[in-house]
Design a protein around this motif. Structure first.
Motif, short mmCIF file in Angstrom:
data_model
loop_
_atom_site.label_atom_id
_atom_site.label_comp_id
_atom_site.label_asym_id
_atom_site.label_seq_id
_atom_site.Cartn_x
_atom_site.Cartn_y
_atom_site.Cartn_z
N UNK A 212 -9.64 36.18 49.04
CA UNK A 212 -9.30 36.82 47.77
C UNK A 212 -10.03 38.15 47.57
N UNK A 213 -11.12 38.35 48.27
CA UNK A 213 -11.86 39.60 48.17
C UNK A 213 -11.37 40.67 49.13
N UNK A 214 -10.22 40.40 49.77
CA UNK A 214 -9.68 41.38 50.70
C UNK A 214 -10.36 41.41 52.04
N UNK A 215 -11.12 40.36 52.36
CA UNK A 215 -11.83 40.23 53.64
C UNK A 215 -12.73 41.44 53.89
N UNK A 216 -13.53 41.76 52.88
CA UNK A 216 -14.43 42.91 52.98
C UNK A 216 -15.88 42.51 53.25
N UNK A 217 -16.26 41.30 52.80
CA UNK A 217 -17.65 40.87 52.95
C UNK A 217 -17.68 39.43 53.43
N UNK A 218 -18.36 39.19 54.55
CA UNK A 218 -18.45 37.85 55.12
C UNK A 218 -19.39 36.97 54.30
N UNK A 219 -19.14 35.67 54.36
CA UNK A 219 -19.95 34.72 53.60
C UNK A 219 -21.38 34.65 54.12
N UNK A 220 -21.51 34.78 55.43
CA UNK A 220 -22.83 34.67 56.06
C UNK A 220 -22.74 35.36 57.42
N UNK A 221 -23.86 35.47 58.08
CA UNK A 221 -23.86 36.12 59.40
C UNK A 221 -22.98 35.34 60.35
N UNK A 222 -22.01 36.01 60.98
CA UNK A 222 -21.10 35.29 61.87
C UNK A 222 -21.76 34.91 63.19
N UNK A 223 -21.18 33.89 63.83
CA UNK A 223 -21.62 33.50 65.18
C UNK A 223 -21.06 34.54 66.15
N UNK A 224 -21.84 35.60 66.37
CA UNK A 224 -21.31 36.79 67.02
C UNK A 224 -20.81 36.54 68.44
N UNK A 225 -21.60 35.88 69.25
CA UNK A 225 -21.19 35.66 70.64
C UNK A 225 -19.92 34.83 70.70
N UNK A 226 -19.84 33.79 69.87
CA UNK A 226 -18.65 32.94 69.87
C UNK A 226 -17.43 33.71 69.39
N UNK A 227 -17.60 34.57 68.37
CA UNK A 227 -16.47 35.37 67.89
C UNK A 227 -15.98 36.33 68.97
N UNK A 228 -16.90 36.97 69.66
CA UNK A 228 -16.50 37.88 70.74
C UNK A 228 -15.82 37.12 71.87
#
Length: 379
Positions: A212-228
């Motif tokens: 609903x916020x337009x995907x501008x701010x993440x809830x928390x630090x993402x699991x970066x390696x897994x996302x990549x």
């Protein structure tokens, strides 16, 4: 010291959203897709706890161990649950689902596993989806094992909550997963006072603070390696072509089944070929052969082979050939059957390795098995 896994720049919200969009395209869905930062059990449990509560009446289809788990979660939420249990060597039919809904017209939630990698069966979701849609119930689908191995089409099938994971047929990481959510499912969650909020399990947190916020701010630090890693595996599927990937899995399943029948000593655990999942083939051992011991002996020749004994009570009678992801190749199938055949021969059982080899070659070169066509319905 430098390392490619270390000292990476932060993953931006834009990059995160772009990966979600690529997953949505993979599923052919216009629904919201949320990537959750954990193994697929996270959205599987989160979606049930968000959409079900004391007023929910659920039909829980059990064709393997995950269906049993979903029933436990639903009951824990306070839902009234009607289990539809079918033998693990088969699949549920749309007619069985229709009959269960007719017997309990108050059902407003249906939970189903698409493909059960643990038991090797797959269910005809397109046909079941028509029945569920006509009844008006919310449709929850576990497509963790099926995505990439066979078509997964939430919009076309009327699936309201479709959970996927990348660690099987997609050949990606286990540490992130995704769920597509229909508007109807979001409304059900918002109306549920027991839905998790301010919680790692919460889908509503992602809806209200991310979508609903337009995907501008993440809830928390993402699991970066897994996302990549997820982004990389989706890129690989896009490059190969999704239809090619699913056809490769269908060929692996058809070739494994044909090779086992030619080998002798073992037989397919799932009786009907149309019910057999493309992601993995399960095999039944003779009564006097312990499956776990046979697998251990086969793996001595090549520990990298994707062989495993069944879980729990099935450990003595079931073998799984996990021909998924990069392992959906003729070499993997041939190597697995050769190792199993050699282990059978050591026990004094007849195993025709040459016949199995020829059968695998013939089946791989032939058409995809019925029900496993890349253009099919996922039946």
């Amino acid at each position: 010291m430098t390392h490619p896994f270390l000292d990476l720049p932060p993953l931006s919200a834009g990059r995160f959203a772009a990966i979600e969009d690529r997953v949505a395209r993979l599923l052919g869905t216009g629904q919201d897709v949320v990537i959750m930062q954990g193994e697929a059990l996270l959205p599987l449990e989160g979606a049930i706890r968000a959409a079900a509560g004391p007023g929910t009446v659920a039909l829980n289809v059990i064709t393997g161990p995950y269906g049993q788990t979903f029933g436990d979660w639903l009951r824990d939420c306070g839902a009234t649950v009607h289990d539809l249990v079918v033998p693990f060597h088969t699949a549920v039919s749309a007619e069985q689902v229709r009959a269960a809904l007719a017997e309990h017209p108050e059902i407003d939630f249906v939970s189903l596993v698409h493909a059960e990698a643990a038991t090797g069966n797959t269910n005809p979701v397109a046909e079941i989806g028509e029945v569920v849609r006509a009844h008006g119930a919310l449709f929850y689908l576990d497509a963790v094992a099926s995505v990439g191995a066979e078509p997964v089409l939430p919009d076309a099938w009327g699936v309201d909550l479709c959970v996927i994971g990348a660690q099987k047929a997609m050949g990606g990481p286990a540490g992130v997963s995704a769920v597509s959510v229909s508007e109807r499912a979001w409304a059900r969650m918002a109306a549920n006072p027991n839905a998790p909020r301010r919680s790692y399990l919460s889908l509503l947190d992602w809806k209200e603070r991310w979508v609903d916020g337009g995907r501008k701010a993440l809830l928390h630090a993402p699991a970066q390696l897994e996302m990549l890693a997820l982004e990389a595996c989706v890129e690989r599927i896009e490059a190969e072509g999704l239809e090619t990937v699913t056809a490769r899995h269908a060929s692996a399943a058809a070739a494994t089944r044909a090779g086992v029948l030619a080998l002798g000593g073992l037989e397919p655990y799932v009786h009907a070929e149309r019910d057999a999942a493309p992601v993995a083939t399960t095999l039944r051992t003779p009564p006097d052969v312990d499956a776990s011991e046979l697998v251990a002996r086969a793996l001595e020749s090549d520990p990298s082979l994707p062989l495993a004994a069944g879980g729990g009570a099935l450990a003595k009678e079931m073998i799984r050939v996990n021909h998924y992801g990069p392992g959906a190749t003729p070499g993997t199938v041939q190597g697995s059957l050769a190792a199993l055949g050699a282990a059978l021969a050591e026990k004094g059982l007849k195993a025709d390795l040459e016949a199995a080899r020829r059968a695998v070659e013939d089946a791989w070169d032939g058409p995809a098995a019925p029900g496993h066509s890349a253009a099919g319905t996922g039946a």
